[in-house]
Design an enzyme around this catalytic site. Structure first.
Site, PDB file in Angstrom:
ATOM      1  N   ARG A 119     -13.573  18.387   0.194  1.00  0.00           N
ATOM      2  CA  ARG A 119     -12.598  18.306  -0.375  1.00  0.00           C
ATOM      3  C   ARG A 119     -11.075  18.648   0.623  1.00  0.00           C
ATOM      4  NH1 ARG A 119     -14.618  22.934  -2.716  1.00  0.00           N
ATOM      5  NH2 ARG A 119     -16.301  22.584  -4.040  1.00  0.00           N
ATOM      6  N   LYS A 141      -3.341   4.943   0.424  1.00  0.00           N
ATOM      7  CA  LYS A 141      -3.881   4.752  -0.004  1.00  0.00           C
ATOM      8  C   LYS A 141      -5.219   4.664  -0.117  1.00  0.00           C
ATOM      9  CE  LYS A 141      -1.592   2.024  -4.417  1.00  0.00           C
ATOM     10  NZ  LYS A 141      -1.858   0.558  -4.227  1.00  0.00           N
ATOM     11  N   GLU A 183       1.302 -10.799   4.282  1.00  0.00           N
ATOM     12  CA  GLU A 183       1.821  -9.244   4.005  1.00  0.00           C
ATOM     13  C   GLU A 183       3.935  -8.982   3.904  1.00  0.00           C
ATOM     14  OE1 GLU A 183       1.215  -7.782   1.159  1.00  0.00           O
ATOM     15  OE2 GLU A 183      -1.359  -7.948   1.535  1.00  0.00           O
ATOM     16  N   LYS A 222       7.761   0.240   3.055  1.00  0.00           N
ATOM     17  CA  LYS A 222       7.112   0.354   2.417  1.00  0.00           C
ATOM     18  C   LYS A 222       7.261   2.035   2.657  1.00  0.00           C
ATOM     19  CE  LYS A 222       2.294   0.820   1.362  1.00  0.00           C
ATOM     20  NZ  LYS A 222       0.607   0.291   1.696  1.00  0.00           N
ATOM     21  N   GLU A 232       2.161   5.225  -7.151  1.00  0.00           N
ATOM     22  CA  GLU A 232       2.945   3.811  -8.140  1.00  0.00           C
ATOM     23  C   GLU A 232       2.337   3.661  -9.610  1.00  0.00           C
ATOM     24  OE1 GLU A 232       0.400   1.071  -6.699  1.00  0.00           O
ATOM     25  OE2 GLU A 232      -0.021  -0.726  -8.278  1.00  0.00           O
ATOM     26  N   ARG A 236       6.493   1.060  -7.006  1.00  0.00           N
ATOM     27  CA  ARG A 236       5.545   1.257  -5.791  1.00  0.00           C
ATOM     28  C   ARG A 236       4.411  -0.299  -6.313  1.00  0.00           C
ATOM     29  NH1 ARG A 236       2.041   4.629  -2.864  1.00  0.00           N
ATOM     30  NH2 ARG A 236       0.517   2.955  -1.247  1.00  0.00           N
ATOM     31  N   ASN A 240       3.036  -5.543  -5.113  1.00  0.00           N
ATOM     32  CA  ASN A 240       2.272  -6.476  -5.504  1.00  0.00           C
ATOM     33  C   ASN A 240       2.684  -7.486  -5.785  1.00  0.00           C
ATOM     34  OD1 ASN A 240       0.060  -4.601  -5.736  1.00  0.00           O
ATOM     35  ND2 ASN A 240       0.709  -3.575  -7.178  1.00  0.00           N
ATOM     36  N   HIS A 243       0.163 -10.592  -4.773  1.00  0.00           N
ATOM     37  CA  HIS A 243      -0.466 -10.033  -5.893  1.00  0.00           C
ATOM     38  C   HIS A 243      -1.336 -10.516  -6.722  1.00  0.00           C
ATOM     39  CE1 HIS A 243      -0.187  -8.419  -1.822  1.00  0.00           C
ATOM     40  NE2 HIS A 243      -1.026  -7.928  -1.635  1.00  0.00           N
ATOM     41  N   HIS A 247      -4.696 -12.279  -6.416  1.00  0.00           N
ATOM     42  CA  HIS A 247      -6.444 -11.560  -6.497  1.00  0.00           C
ATOM     43  C   HIS A 247      -7.192 -12.920  -6.757  1.00  0.00           C
ATOM     44  CE1 HIS A 247      -5.107  -6.981  -5.892  1.00  0.00           C
ATOM     45  NE2 HIS A 247      -5.383  -7.598  -4.793  1.00  0.00           N
ATOM     46  N   HIS A 259      -7.353 -12.698   1.992  1.00  0.00           N
ATOM     47  CA  HIS A 259      -6.343 -11.687   1.173  1.00  0.00           C
ATOM     48  C   HIS A 259      -4.735 -12.160   1.536  1.00  0.00           C
ATOM     49  CE1 HIS A 259      -4.357  -8.489  -0.803  1.00  0.00           C
ATOM     50  NE2 HIS A 259      -3.439  -7.829  -0.216  1.00  0.00           N
TER      51      HIS A 259
HETATM   52  P1  NAD Z   1     -10.380  -5.881   8.515  1.00  0.00           P
HETATM   53  O1  NAD Z   1      -9.935  -4.386   8.573  1.00  0.00           O
HETATM   54  O2  NAD Z   1     -11.843  -6.083   8.152  1.00  0.00           O
HETATM   55  O3  NAD Z   1      -9.658  -6.607   9.843  1.00  0.00           O
HETATM   56  C1  NAD Z   1      -9.871  -7.655  10.386  1.00  0.00           C
HETATM   57  C2  NAD Z   1     -10.913  -8.437  11.087  1.00  0.00           C
HETATM   58  O4  NAD Z   1     -10.321  -8.138  12.216  1.00  0.00           O
HETATM   59  C3  NAD Z   1     -11.796  -7.100  11.048  1.00  0.00           C
HETATM   60  O5  NAD Z   1     -13.047  -8.424  10.907  1.00  0.00           O
HETATM   61  C4  NAD Z   1     -12.071  -6.370  12.594  1.00  0.00           C
HETATM   62  O6  NAD Z   1     -12.958  -5.793  12.590  1.00  0.00           O
HETATM   63  C5  NAD Z   1     -11.191  -7.321  13.140  1.00  0.00           C
HETATM   64  N1  NAD Z   1     -10.123  -6.431  14.046  1.00  0.00           N
HETATM   65  C6  NAD Z   1      -9.078  -5.471  13.561  1.00  0.00           C
HETATM   66  N2  NAD Z   1      -7.975  -5.491  14.590  1.00  0.00           N
HETATM   67  C7  NAD Z   1      -8.378  -5.613  16.082  1.00  0.00           C
HETATM   68  C8  NAD Z   1      -8.506  -5.896  17.020  1.00  0.00           C
HETATM   69  N3  NAD Z   1      -7.546  -5.122  17.311  1.00  0.00           N
HETATM   70  N4  NAD Z   1      -8.940  -6.624  18.040  1.00  0.00           N
HETATM   71  C9  NAD Z   1     -10.017  -7.600  17.340  1.00  0.00           C
HETATM   72  N5  NAD Z   1     -10.665  -7.525  16.082  1.00  0.00           N
HETATM   73  C10 NAD Z   1      -9.875  -6.923  15.037  1.00  0.00           C
HETATM   74  O7  NAD Z   1      -9.072  -6.179   6.967  1.00  0.00           O
HETATM   75  P2  NAD Z   1      -7.807  -5.726   6.899  1.00  0.00           P
HETATM   76  O8  NAD Z   1      -6.387  -6.908   6.838  1.00  0.00           O
HETATM   77  O9  NAD Z   1      -7.078  -5.194   8.662  1.00  0.00           O
HETATM   78  O10 NAD Z   1      -6.815  -4.943   5.832  1.00  0.00           O
HETATM   79  C11 NAD Z   1      -7.720  -5.506   4.808  1.00  0.00           C
HETATM   80  C12 NAD Z   1      -8.218  -4.179   4.014  1.00  0.00           C
HETATM   81  O11 NAD Z   1      -7.433  -3.447   4.111  1.00  0.00           O
HETATM   82  C13 NAD Z   1      -8.915  -4.741   2.998  1.00  0.00           C
HETATM   83  O12 NAD Z   1     -10.114  -4.267   2.306  1.00  0.00           O
HETATM   84  C14 NAD Z   1      -7.758  -4.521   1.599  1.00  0.00           C
HETATM   85  O13 NAD Z   1      -8.093  -3.891   0.343  1.00  0.00           O
HETATM   86  C15 NAD Z   1      -7.149  -3.102   2.484  1.00  0.00           C
HETATM   87  N6  NAD Z   1      -5.663  -3.078   2.009  1.00  0.00           N
HETATM   88  C16 NAD Z   1      -5.506  -1.524   1.532  1.00  0.00           C
HETATM   89  C17 NAD Z   1      -4.233  -0.727   1.604  1.00  0.00           C
HETATM   90  C18 NAD Z   1      -3.710  -0.074   1.138  1.00  0.00           C
HETATM   91  O14 NAD Z   1      -2.801   0.653   0.995  1.00  0.00           O
HETATM   92  N7  NAD Z   1      -4.553   1.291   1.244  1.00  0.00           N
HETATM   93  C19 NAD Z   1      -3.370  -2.294   1.593  1.00  0.00           C
HETATM   94  C20 NAD Z   1      -3.670  -3.240   2.242  1.00  0.00           C
HETATM   95  C21 NAD Z   1      -5.224  -3.718   2.483  1.00  0.00           C
HETATM   96 ZN    ZN Z   2      -1.606  -7.017   0.177  1.00  0.00          ZN
END
Ligand code: NAD
Ligand code: ZN
Length: 349
Positions: A119, A141, A183, A222, A232, A236, A240, A243, A247, A259
């Protein structure tokens, strides 16, 4: 740089080059005498897992790790269950700590595991991608994807600390830098003072030395939004921007368009619509396009209007026959608006 986030459970975001090898110094004041699980992916772990692990062990923590195959396709319910089963097998208790070491995929899934295991246990976000640094690591999130769509199974759970070491970005592939830039440009349209000017003068993809300052600006933005609306129900949703159509583009392209790239195109499409509706000046749209191009990101897509709209209608921000959209109304400022699906279509005409 230390940015305090005044959420329901407050925490700090620390942005400091070289902080990863001293991670225990940052965690010690918050948490001692506990076991730690470090969760990472197969791209990040070879670079940074041992660094973090060694430093934590030397500081007296008992440490285990869980590394999964990198990529969005791992952010699913099966991988999550495997992770929490591993946590249980390691006999982690309520007082133990999880460290999410990686990009948004690691942060979202490990964060959700922390939110629900027993939990809820404490966790620390260590973003290693630019996107995670400016966006996903802050705000609490967490989620995994379901067959029906992205991020459909999740929870709000704030971390106890976000530790961002910008020097980890040195190993980040170019494509992922650009993803983050999509972003970052978005924040420029959310009243972040000076950000657009800075990006115009020093596009981040060419001036990577300015990344720490840019991350700090985005995190502060943020933080301001999350503090007002953690769950949200209102402002918040401004995050988006780009987005709704973004999306749609991601989905319709079967995630061939990444993305940050989709968000860039989504911003341009929404800005074009806003110009048509007399909500935004044409010069602002032109400047947005120039900025996106300076970051080597696309401003157009071959995906049709019908495909984008079909996917956008199933967006989480869609409620019945209406949808909440974010409209840029000047160069640097955007506003929320609720429109019908028919009105949404007119933005793409
Ligand atoms: P990711 O975690 O897949 O990273 C992108 C790629 O870079 C991966 O292959 C990863 O292994 C690699 N990588 C990361 N750091 C590295 C480093 N320092 N050196 C070498 N390689 C590295 O994707 P992302 O773009 O970081 O995040 C996208 C995800 O985040 C999505 O799933 C999206 O839904 C989520 N997201 C969440 C929120 C939230 O508020 N929680 C907001 C925006 C996006
Ligand atoms: Zn985004």
């Amino acid at each position: 740089t230390r940015i305090h986030i005044n959420a329901s459970t407050p925490y700090d975001v620390v942005i400091e080059a070289g902080s990863l090898q001293r991670i225990a110094d940052y965690i010690k004041p918050l948490k001692q005498n506990c076991s730690v699980i470090i969760v990472s992916d197969s791209n990040v772990a070879p670079h940074y897992l041992n660094l973090v692990k060694t430093n934590m062990i030397n500081a007296g923590y008992s440490v285990c790790d869980y590394v999964f195959t990198a990529g969005e396709s791992s952010k699913n319910a099966h991988q999550l269950i495997d992770l929490v089963e591993y946590m249980a097998a390691q006999s982690l208790t309520r007082k133990d700590l999880l460290i999410a070491l990686g990009g948004g995929v690691v942060g979202d899934m490990a964060g959700f595991a922390a939110a629900t295991y027993l939990r809820g246990i404490d966790y620390v976000q260590v973003p290693t991608s630019l996107l995670a640094a400016v966006d996903s690591s802050v705000g609490g999130k967490t989620a995994v994807n379901l067959e029906a769509g992205k991020n459909l199974w999740g929870a709000f759970k704030q971390p106890i600390l976000v530790l961002c070491d910008p020097s980890t970005l040195n190993t980040l592939p170019d494509m992922e830098w650009k993803n983050g830039c999509g972003e970052i440009i978005k924040y420029g349209f959310l009243d972040v003072p000076g950000l657009l000017t800075q990006l115009e003068h020093k596009p981040l993809i060419k001036h990577r030395d300015s990344v720490s300052a840019v991350i700090a600006r985005c995190v502060q933005a943020k933080a301001d939004i999350v503090e007002q609306d953690e769950r949200e129900s209102g402002v918040r949703a401004l995050l988006n921007l780009g987005h709704t159509f973004g999306h749609g583009i991601e989905k319709a392209s079967h995630f061939e368009v990444h993305h940050g790239y989709a968000v860039a195109i989504g911003m341009v499409l929404m800005a074009q619509g806003a110009v048509k509706h007399g909500e935004l000046a044409a010069e602002a749209l032109d400047k947005l396009k120039v900025l996106i191009e300076a970051h080597d990101l696309p401003t157009t897509t071959t995906i049709t209007k019908e495909e984008i709209l079909a996917a956008a209608k199933h967006d989480k921000k869609s409620e019945g026959s209406t949808i909440k959209i974010v409209v840029p109304i000047s160069y640097g400022h955007s506003e929320l608006k609720v429109v019908t699906h028919e009105e949404l279509a007119t933005y793409l005409d």
